[in-house]
Design a protein around this motif. Structure first.
Motif, PDB file in Angstrom:
ATOM      1  N   GLU A  68       0.818  -1.213   0.000  1.00  0.00           N
ATOM      2  CA  GLU A  68       0.000   0.000   0.000  1.00  0.00           C
ATOM      3  C   GLU A  68       0.848   1.257   0.000  1.00  0.00           C
ATOM      4  O   GLU A  68       0.394   2.311  -0.399  1.00  0.00           O
ATOM      5  CB  GLU A  68      -0.969  -0.015   1.175  1.00  0.00           C
ATOM      6  CG  GLU A  68      -2.016  -1.115   1.025  1.00  0.00           C
ATOM      7  CD  GLU A  68      -3.089  -1.050   2.080  1.00  0.00           C
ATOM      8  OE1 GLU A  68      -3.258  -0.003   2.727  1.00  0.00           O
ATOM      9  OE2 GLU A  68      -3.773  -2.068   2.242  1.00  0.00           O
ATOM     10  N   ASN A  69       2.094   1.156   0.454  1.00  0.00           N
ATOM     11  CA  ASN A  69       3.000   2.296   0.448  1.00  0.00           C
ATOM     12  C   ASN A  69       4.354   1.821  -0.075  1.00  0.00           C
ATOM     13  O   ASN A  69       5.056   1.065   0.590  1.00  0.00           O
ATOM     14  CB  ASN A  69       3.140   2.885   1.851  1.00  0.00           C
ATOM     15  CG  ASN A  69       4.001   4.122   1.887  1.00  0.00           C
ATOM     16  OD1 ASN A  69       4.630   4.493   0.904  1.00  0.00           O
ATOM     17  ND2 ASN A  69       4.030   4.763   3.040  1.00  0.00           N
ATOM     18  N   LYS A 117      12.297   0.652  -0.930  1.00  0.00           N
ATOM     19  CA  LYS A 117      11.410   1.566  -1.632  1.00  0.00           C
ATOM     20  C   LYS A 117      11.168   0.996  -3.015  1.00  0.00           C
ATOM     21  O   LYS A 117      12.084   0.485  -3.650  1.00  0.00           O
ATOM     22  CB  LYS A 117      12.050   2.949  -1.779  1.00  0.00           C
ATOM     23  CG  LYS A 117      12.000   3.787  -0.549  1.00  0.00           C
ATOM     24  CD  LYS A 117      12.498   5.185  -0.883  1.00  0.00           C
ATOM     25  CE  LYS A 117      12.301   6.102   0.300  1.00  0.00           C
ATOM     26  NZ  LYS A 117      12.668   7.483  -0.045  1.00  0.00           N
ATOM     27  N   LEU A 146       0.901   3.095  -3.892  1.00  0.00           N
ATOM     28  CA  LEU A 146       1.417   4.444  -3.688  1.00  0.00           C
ATOM     29  C   LEU A 146       2.927   4.362  -3.783  1.00  0.00           C
ATOM     30  O   LEU A 146       3.578   3.748  -2.955  1.00  0.00           O
ATOM     31  CB  LEU A 146       1.003   4.980  -2.308  1.00  0.00           C
ATOM     32  CG  LEU A 146       1.542   6.344  -1.902  1.00  0.00           C
ATOM     33  CD1 LEU A 146       0.992   7.432  -2.823  1.00  0.00           C
ATOM     34  CD2 LEU A 146       1.148   6.666  -0.466  1.00  0.00           C
ATOM     35  N   GLY A 148       6.985   4.893  -3.848  1.00  0.00           N
ATOM     36  CA  GLY A 148       7.906   5.392  -2.836  1.00  0.00           C
ATOM     37  C   GLY A 148       9.120   6.093  -3.407  1.00  0.00           C
ATOM     38  O   GLY A 148       9.796   6.826  -2.741  1.00  0.00           O
TER      39      GLY A 148
END
Length: 151
Positions: A68-69, A117, A146, A148
């Protein structure tokens, strides 16, 4: 003895040891700049001077199906192969494909957990390089909702 006196004496002793050359110098990481600047899996393989990777069940990679991130994607990689000298994490569509490199010795269990990331949805690879330069990998597609890396 008061704290200030202890600190002053500690600084004096450290100064004496440094003057005698008894303290270690600055540590410098030895790393392959070309490999970490590579923009594709093929460029990483070329920069490291190893053969093309072959998929193997002896190398494992775990991570979420959906991140999600993309700024904090948890991964775990491991291998049961004997004689592994290096484990790598490659992220296909990141600005720098080589995300991590771990040098392995017989005293280290070849199993690591880390957070990386990810710029976007792509394949992630765990690559094991053995002492006889066999290059084996496991892969997993991780969907990023989303980004990074600048997203």
């Amino acid at each position: 003895m008061h704290r200030r006196e202890l600190l002053a004496r500690s600084a004096s002793v450290a100064g004496l040891l440094a003057g005698l050359g008894a303290l270690p110098g600055a540590a410098h990481a030895a790393w392959n700049t070309a490999a970490f600047e590579a923009k594709s899996v093929a460029e990483v393989v070329k920069a490291l001077g190893v053969s093309a990777p072959v998929e193997s069940k002896d190398v494992s990679l775990t991570g979420p199906e959906i991140a999600e991130n993309g700024a904090v994607v948890p991964l775990a990689l491991a291998t049961s192969l004997p004689g592994v000298k290096r484990l790598l994490v490659l992220i296909e569509k990141n600005p720098s494909t080589l995300a991590a490199s771990f040098d392995i010795s017989d005293a280290i269990e070849p199993s690591f957990s880390l957070r990386v990331k990810m710029a976007q949805t792509c394949n992630v690879y765990a690559v094991a390089i053995t002492a006889d330069n066999k290059v084996l990998f496991a892969q997993k597609e991780i969907k990023v909702t989303l980004g990074g890396c600048g997203g």
